[in-house]
Write a protein that holds these residues in place. Structure first.
Motif, PDB file in Angstrom:
ATOM      1  N   VAL A   1       0.864  -1.178   0.000  1.00  0.00           N
ATOM      2  CA  VAL A   1       0.000   0.000   0.000  1.00  0.00           C
ATOM      3  C   VAL A   1       0.899   1.226   0.000  1.00  0.00           C
ATOM      4  O   VAL A   1       1.638   1.477   0.952  1.00  0.00           O
ATOM      5  CB  VAL A   1      -0.933   0.013   1.226  1.00  0.00           C
ATOM      6  N   GLU A   2       0.847   1.988  -1.077  1.00  0.00           N
ATOM      7  CA  GLU A   2       1.725   3.157  -1.221  1.00  0.00           C
ATOM      8  C   GLU A   2       1.142   4.408  -0.578  1.00  0.00           C
ATOM      9  O   GLU A   2       1.883   5.282  -0.132  1.00  0.00           O
ATOM     10  CB  GLU A   2       1.998   3.416  -2.703  1.00  0.00           C
ATOM     11  N   ASP A   3      -0.181   4.503  -0.520  1.00  0.00           N
ATOM     12  CA  ASP A   3      -0.792   5.692   0.080  1.00  0.00           C
ATOM     13  C   ASP A   3      -2.248   5.371   0.428  1.00  0.00           C
ATOM     14  O   ASP A   3      -2.832   4.410  -0.104  1.00  0.00           O
ATOM     15  CB  ASP A   3      -0.724   6.876  -0.890  1.00  0.00           C
ATOM     16  N   VAL A   4      -2.826   6.172   1.306  1.00  0.00           N
ATOM     17  CA  VAL A   4      -4.225   6.016   1.720  1.00  0.00           C
ATOM     18  C   VAL A   4      -4.853   7.405   1.750  1.00  0.00           C
ATOM     19  O   VAL A   4      -4.209   8.376   2.150  1.00  0.00           O
ATOM     20  CB  VAL A   4      -4.330   5.373   3.130  1.00  0.00           C
ATOM     21  N   ARG A   5      -6.104   7.513   1.291  1.00  0.00           N
ATOM     22  CA  ARG A   5      -6.778   8.808   1.329  1.00  0.00           C
ATOM     23  C   ARG A   5      -8.269   8.627   1.585  1.00  0.00           C
ATOM     24  O   ARG A   5      -8.830   7.550   1.340  1.00  0.00           O
ATOM     25  CB  ARG A   5      -6.563   9.561   0.025  1.00  0.00           C
ATOM     26  N   GLU A   6      -8.900   9.671   2.095  1.00  0.00           N
ATOM     27  CA  GLU A   6     -10.344   9.715   2.268  1.00  0.00           C
ATOM     28  C   GLU A   6     -10.927  10.595   1.165  1.00  0.00           C
ATOM     29  O   GLU A   6     -10.398  11.671   0.867  1.00  0.00           O
ATOM     30  CB  GLU A   6     -10.709  10.315   3.625  1.00  0.00           C
ATOM     31  N   THR A   7     -12.011  10.144   0.559  1.00  0.00           N
ATOM     32  CA  THR A   7     -12.618  10.926  -0.522  1.00  0.00           C
ATOM     33  C   THR A   7     -14.131  10.840  -0.421  1.00  0.00           C
ATOM     34  O   THR A   7     -14.683   9.852   0.076  1.00  0.00           O
ATOM     35  CB  THR A   7     -12.150  10.414  -1.897  1.00  0.00           C
ATOM     36  N   ASP A   8     -14.816  11.887  -0.866  1.00  0.00           N
ATOM     37  CA  ASP A   8     -16.276  11.866  -0.894  1.00  0.00           C
ATOM     38  C   ASP A   8     -16.757  10.813  -1.879  1.00  0.00           C
ATOM     39  O   ASP A   8     -16.071  10.486  -2.853  1.00  0.00           O
ATOM     40  CB  ASP A   8     -16.834  13.234  -1.324  1.00  0.00           C
ATOM     41  N   MET A   9     -17.946  10.284  -1.632  1.00  0.00           N
ATOM     42  CA  MET A   9     -18.515   9.305  -2.545  1.00  0.00           C
ATOM     43  C   MET A   9     -18.706   9.934  -3.921  1.00  0.00           C
ATOM     44  O   MET A   9     -19.408  10.923  -4.074  1.00  0.00           O
ATOM     45  CB  MET A   9     -19.858   8.802  -1.998  1.00  0.00           C
ATOM     46  N   SER A  10     -18.052   9.392  -4.903  1.00  0.00           N
ATOM     47  CA  SER A  10     -18.114   9.929  -6.261  1.00  0.00           C
ATOM     48  C   SER A  10     -19.136   9.153  -7.082  1.00  0.00           C
ATOM     49  O   SER A  10     -19.635   8.109  -6.671  1.00  0.00           O
ATOM     50  CB  SER A  10     -16.743   9.809  -6.922  1.00  0.00           C
ATOM     51  N   ASP A  11     -19.430   9.696  -8.261  1.00  0.00           N
ATOM     52  CA  ASP A  11     -20.343   8.981  -9.165  1.00  0.00           C
ATOM     53  C   ASP A  11     -19.777   7.609  -9.513  1.00  0.00           C
ATOM     54  O   ASP A  11     -20.519   6.627  -9.600  1.00  0.00           O
ATOM     55  CB  ASP A  11     -20.564   9.794 -10.442  1.00  0.00           C
ATOM     56  N   ARG A  12     -18.456   7.563  -9.722  1.00  0.00           N
ATOM     57  CA  ARG A  12     -17.828   6.272 -10.043  1.00  0.00           C
ATOM     58  C   ARG A  12     -18.007   5.281  -8.899  1.00  0.00           C
ATOM     59  O   ARG A  12     -18.289   4.101  -9.124  1.00  0.00           O
ATOM     60  CB  ARG A  12     -16.343   6.474 -10.331  1.00  0.00           C
ATOM     61  N   TYR A  13     -17.842   5.778  -7.668  1.00  0.00           N
ATOM     62  CA  TYR A  13     -17.993   4.886  -6.523  1.00  0.00           C
ATOM     63  C   TYR A  13     -19.442   4.435  -6.367  1.00  0.00           C
ATOM     64  O   TYR A  13     -19.714   3.285  -6.027  1.00  0.00           O
ATOM     65  CB  TYR A  13     -17.497   5.573  -5.251  1.00  0.00           C
ATOM     66  N   ARG A  14     -20.382   5.346  -6.611  1.00  0.00           N
ATOM     67  CA  ARG A  14     -21.794   4.958  -6.544  1.00  0.00           C
ATOM     68  C   ARG A  14     -22.107   3.894  -7.595  1.00  0.00           C
ATOM     69  O   ARG A  14     -22.854   2.958  -7.325  1.00  0.00           O
ATOM     70  CB  ARG A  14     -22.690   6.180  -6.726  1.00  0.00           C
ATOM     71  N   ASP A  15     -21.527   4.034  -8.800  1.00  0.00           N
ATOM     72  CA  ASP A  15     -21.720   3.010  -9.837  1.00  0.00           C
ATOM     73  C   ASP A  15     -21.182   1.669  -9.351  1.00  0.00           C
ATOM     74  O   ASP A  15     -21.819   0.623  -9.531  1.00  0.00           O
ATOM     75  CB  ASP A  15     -21.013   3.414 -11.130  1.00  0.00           C
ATOM     76  N   LEU A  16     -19.989   1.725  -8.747  1.00  0.00           N
ATOM     77  CA  LEU A  16     -19.379   0.491  -8.250  1.00  0.00           C
ATOM     78  C   LEU A  16     -20.240  -0.132  -7.155  1.00  0.00           C
ATOM     79  O   LEU A  16     -20.482  -1.340  -7.150  1.00  0.00           O
ATOM     80  CB  LEU A  16     -17.973   0.778  -7.717  1.00  0.00           C
ATOM     81  N   GLN A  17     -20.719   0.702  -6.229  1.00  0.00           N
ATOM     82  CA  GLN A  17     -21.551   0.191  -5.142  1.00  0.00           C
ATOM     83  C   GLN A  17     -22.851  -0.394  -5.672  1.00  0.00           C
ATOM     84  O   GLN A  17     -23.333  -1.415  -5.169  1.00  0.00           O
ATOM     85  CB  GLN A  17     -21.854   1.310  -4.138  1.00  0.00           C
ATOM     86  N   ALA A  18     -23.418   0.260  -6.684  1.00  0.00           N
ATOM     87  CA  ALA A  18     -24.655  -0.264  -7.272  1.00  0.00           C
ATOM     88  C   ALA A  18     -24.409  -1.624  -7.912  1.00  0.00           C
ATOM     89  O   ALA A  18     -25.199  -2.561  -7.762  1.00  0.00           O
ATOM     90  CB  ALA A  18     -25.205   0.719  -8.303  1.00  0.00           C
ATOM     91  N   ARG A  19     -23.286  -1.743  -8.632  1.00  0.00           N
ATOM     92  CA  ARG A  19     -22.960  -3.010  -9.284  1.00  0.00           C
ATOM     93  C   ARG A  19     -22.750  -4.109  -8.230  1.00  0.00           C
ATOM     94  O   ARG A  19     -23.247  -5.222  -8.359  1.00  0.00           O
ATOM     95  CB  ARG A  19     -21.722  -2.851 -10.154  1.00  0.00           C
ATOM     96  N   GLN A  20     -21.989  -3.759  -7.189  1.00  0.00           N
ATOM     97  CA  GLN A  20     -21.747  -4.728  -6.120  1.00  0.00           C
ATOM     98  C   GLN A  20     -23.051  -5.129  -5.439  1.00  0.00           C
ATOM     99  O   GLN A  20     -23.263  -6.294  -5.090  1.00  0.00           O
ATOM    100  CB  GLN A  20     -20.780  -4.140  -5.087  1.00  0.00           C
ATOM    101  N   ALA A  21     -23.931  -4.151  -5.227  1.00  0.00           N
ATOM    102  CA  ALA A  21     -25.207  -4.434  -4.571  1.00  0.00           C
ATOM    103  C   ALA A  21     -26.058  -5.387  -5.408  1.00  0.00           C
ATOM    104  O   ALA A  21     -26.639  -6.350  -4.891  1.00  0.00           O
ATOM    105  CB  ALA A  21     -25.970  -3.135  -4.314  1.00  0.00           C
ATOM    106  N   LEU A  22     -26.130  -5.115  -6.711  1.00  0.00           N
ATOM    107  CA  LEU A  22     -26.915  -5.980  -7.585  1.00  0.00           C
ATOM    108  C   LEU A  22     -26.320  -7.380  -7.653  1.00  0.00           C
ATOM    109  O   LEU A  22     -27.051  -8.384  -7.661  1.00  0.00           O
ATOM    110  CB  LEU A  22     -26.999  -5.369  -8.987  1.00  0.00           C
TER     111      LEU A  22
END
Length: 430
Positions: free
Chosen positions: A379-400
């Motif tokens: 792991v080279e780095d770690v960051r906190e980021t707001d939920m993005s559209d890309r992340y929402r797409d990923l979460q939706a795909r994972q949920a389905l």
């Protein structure tokens, strides 16, 4: 000679008396295809679960109910383990130890401390190890048999996110309890009516104040019955659609009406709910090296090769990028020195994600195994980021995907159970 003869006669009489008093120490309680489950195995599992009940200060269900529930679970496990053996699915000691170390870390202990703790609580460590191995084998079987058949298209993700249900589902997490009244495959209308009547009666009792966990232990046909029907927390979108659609408007403590599926009638309790608003997501900038077994490379050879590369990087003989470029079997990342970029939760398989989250920034992880082969990562780095559209797409795909996996898994388990030869002999006279 007379003394010797008398001694022999006495020994013979004692042997005959001992044989007359001998009782069988074990017996078969179930035949599962070409294997058996022994009474001693069932007793050991029942005792372990009873110990968990006592540790949680939960009342024990009647012994005959517990034995039936546990035996049914063991039969389903045995069917799957037999399938895995036929399919060549195995978990070696290295992968098992890695999983056990992860469990120990979750309990803030080293593996020796965890082992000593379990022994102190009366558990057999070798049996515990084999139970975890079996659970890992079954998980791999289910991934191979069920998850590989599930496909979610971009259009389905888009429709889900645009729907009112999809928008609302990302605003909450649910903690659900579950009771299943099973309906057998090919059930007659009378059997369906009887199951529906039982489910209605249970809903009435629960709404009248009956304890949900105790009722689940005594009455549920679900695989989590002995845990009081507790399904844990999930994002609303990750529950099977049958559950999510019913639970979306439920409040804490509510009991659902019976919900019909191919498995039977489901009763839900909203144990708790939370969520709403924006979320911060932890992302990891990670790189890895992969060695994949194939027709020319055995599992053991792959493990030895990843250990060799790991040692060379750890000692400074090779840089991480050199090891990836020269030897990694992941062509996409190998050309970039093993770089995977920024990774969010849910993008990787569980074993990779767990190791990624547990490895301190800048350090080399231990070698570990996933369904793709043997890895190590950094792991080279770690960051906190707001939920993005890309992340929402990923979460939706994972949920389905998770929805469909859970739905398909229950159907698949019922099919495997129905196709197996099972002869239950809980009654000693049978």
């Amino acid at each position: 000679m007379s003394r010797i003869g008398a001694w022999l006669l006495g020994a013979l009489l004692m042997t005959q008396a001992a044989q007359a008093d001998m009782q069988p120490l074990d017996r078969i309680v179930a035949v599962v295809n070409d294997g058996v489950i022994m009474d001693s195995e069932l007793d050991a599992r029942v005792n372990d679960i009873a110990a968990q009940f006592r540790a949680d200060n939960r009342p024990l269900p009647p012994l005959d109910v517990m034995r039936e529930q546990v035996l049914d679970r063991m039969i389903l496990e045995r069917v799957q383990l037999q399938m895995a053996e036929r399919g060549g699915i195995r978990v070696d000691d290295a992968a098992l130890n890695q999983a056990l170390e992860g469990i120990a870390r979750q309990n803030n202990m080293t593996l020796p401390q965890f082992s000593e703790r379990l022994r102190g609580e009366g558990y057999d460590w070798s049996q515990f190890r084999e139970q975890i191995r079996n659970e890992m084998v079954i998980s791999r079987l289910q991934q191979r048999s069920v998850a590989s058949r599930i496909r979610v298209t971009d259009r389905e993700v888009e429709r889900f996110l645009q729907s009112e249900t999809g928008k609302r589902m990302f605003q909450a997490d649910f903690h659900l309890g579950h009771i299943l009244v099973k309906v057998p495959g090919g059930a007659t209308p009378e059997q369906v009516r009887a199951a529906k009547q039982k489910a209605d009666d249970l809903v009435g009792r629960l709404r009248g104040g009956a304890d949900f966990a105790e009722t689940a232990v005594a009455e549920s046909d679900g695989s989590e019955a002995l845990e009081g029907g507790d399904l844990g927390w999930r994002e609303a979108a990750q529950w099977p659609s049958l559950f999510a659609d019913a639970a979306i408007d439920m409040q804490k403590g509510d009991i659902s009406e019976p919900l019909r599926s191919g498995a039977g009638f489901h009763i839900l309790k909203m144990i708790d709910r939370r969520g709403g608003g924006e979320r911060l997501v932890t992302q990891y900038k990670v790189r890895h090296v992969l060695v994949r077994p194939d027709t020319l490379t055995t599992e053991e050879q792959a493990r030895q090769e990843i250990d060799r590369l790991h040692d060379q990087v750890a000692s400074g003989e090779l840089t991480f990028a050199q090891a990836a470029e020269q030897s990694s079997d992941d062509p996409g990342s190998a050309r970039a020195g093993g770089e995977l970029g920024w990774v969010a939760p849910g993008e990787m398989v569980p074993e990779f994600e767990q190791m990624m989250q547990e490895t301190p920034k800048g350090q080399l992880s231990p070698t570990f195994q996933t369904q793709f082969g043997w890895h190590f990562l950094q792991v080279e780095d770690v960051r906190e980021t707001d939920m993005s559209d890309r992340y929402r797409d990923l979460q939706a795909r994972q949920a389905l995907q998770k929805r469909r996996f859970d739905e398909e898994l229950q159907t698949w388990l019922q099919e495997q159970r129905a196709e197996a030869y099972v002869d239950i002999r809980l009654n000693p006279d049978s």
